[in-house]
Design a protein around this motif. Sequence first.
Motif, short mmCIF file in Angstrom:
data_model
loop_
_atom_site.label_atom_id
_atom_site.label_comp_id
_atom_site.label_asym_id
_atom_site.label_seq_id
_atom_site.Cartn_x
_atom_site.Cartn_y
_atom_site.Cartn_z
N ALA A 219 16.17 4.69 -124.13
CA ALA A 219 15.96 5.99 -124.76
C ALA A 219 14.99 5.90 -125.82
O ALA A 219 14.23 6.57 -126.13
CB ALA A 219 17.27 6.45 -125.38
N LEU A 220 15.27 4.72 -126.72
CA LEU A 220 14.25 4.43 -128.03
C LEU A 220 12.78 3.97 -127.34
O LEU A 220 11.68 4.56 -127.92
CB LEU A 220 14.69 3.30 -128.88
N ARG A 221 12.69 3.54 -126.29
CA ARG A 221 11.33 3.13 -125.93
C ARG A 221 10.66 4.61 -125.45
O ARG A 221 9.40 4.75 -125.74
CB ARG A 221 11.30 2.48 -124.56
N ASN A 222 11.36 5.54 -124.80
CA ASN A 222 10.87 6.85 -124.50
C ASN A 222 10.45 7.65 -125.69
O ASN A 222 9.48 8.23 -125.94
CB ASN A 222 11.80 7.61 -123.92
N LEU A 223 11.19 7.63 -126.79
CA LEU A 223 10.96 8.25 -128.06
C LEU A 223 9.98 7.72 -128.98
O LEU A 223 9.14 8.34 -129.55
CB LEU A 223 12.36 8.36 -128.76
N SER A 224 9.77 6.26 -128.56
CA SER A 224 8.79 5.82 -129.68
C SER A 224 7.26 6.19 -129.14
O SER A 224 6.26 5.69 -129.68
CB SER A 224 8.93 4.27 -129.34
#
Length: 234
Positions: A219-224
């Motif tokens: 999820a953090l990878r997508n949000l970054s």
Amino acid sequence: RAPSESTQEQAAAALWSLSGQPRNQAKMVAEGAVPPLKDGLRSSNKRVQEQCAGIVRNLSMNEANEVAMMEEGIFPPLVELLRSLNERVQEHACVALRNLSIHPRCKLQMVADGAVEPLVALLRSPLESLQEHAVVCLRNLCMAVDNAVTVMESDALPPLIGMLRHHDAKIQEHAAVAIRNLSVYDDCEVKLVAEGALPPLVYLLRHENRAVQEQAVGALRNLSVMADNKARIA
């Protein structure tokens, strides 16, 4: 569709037993079980309603039944039962929808038939079993882009983000998967950050459960991808 309520209850009990056997499930749907079951889901006899919900739950476990049950119109009465005051009926309906939400066509039809709002309400249920079934169903629905926008606009984000801090690791994982699925889409990405998803996701990077960690990383990878988010995540 026997006129006697006691006969209806006996018939439903027999079908419930039969539907628990995998070898019977596809045959029951093929031979026309769904229309009378739909009537049973709307029965004024609460015992018959619960039995029919249990039968539908069993039948939904068979992949061969997914499209047929959808085409027979099983979703509207199941969605209605998500609002039942009987928690056993709610659970049967929610598990059936959870099972059927795996199929790509069922995902879209389920949302078209109004499943999102009552599923979001169940995220706040006092019963953790209902919370888990609802979050898994929403997780599955979010895999379709058209559904993701509907889920985002349904006030699902606050309870989903709240579940990232749940004491049950499985519920945390399912919520992280749902947010990961939503974070693929630009509109959802902006809303997730605005609703406060970053801090609990970062916190989950230190979770003792590896599966929870992995979903938070995804999820953090997508949000970054958004430049404004990179500094917040770092």
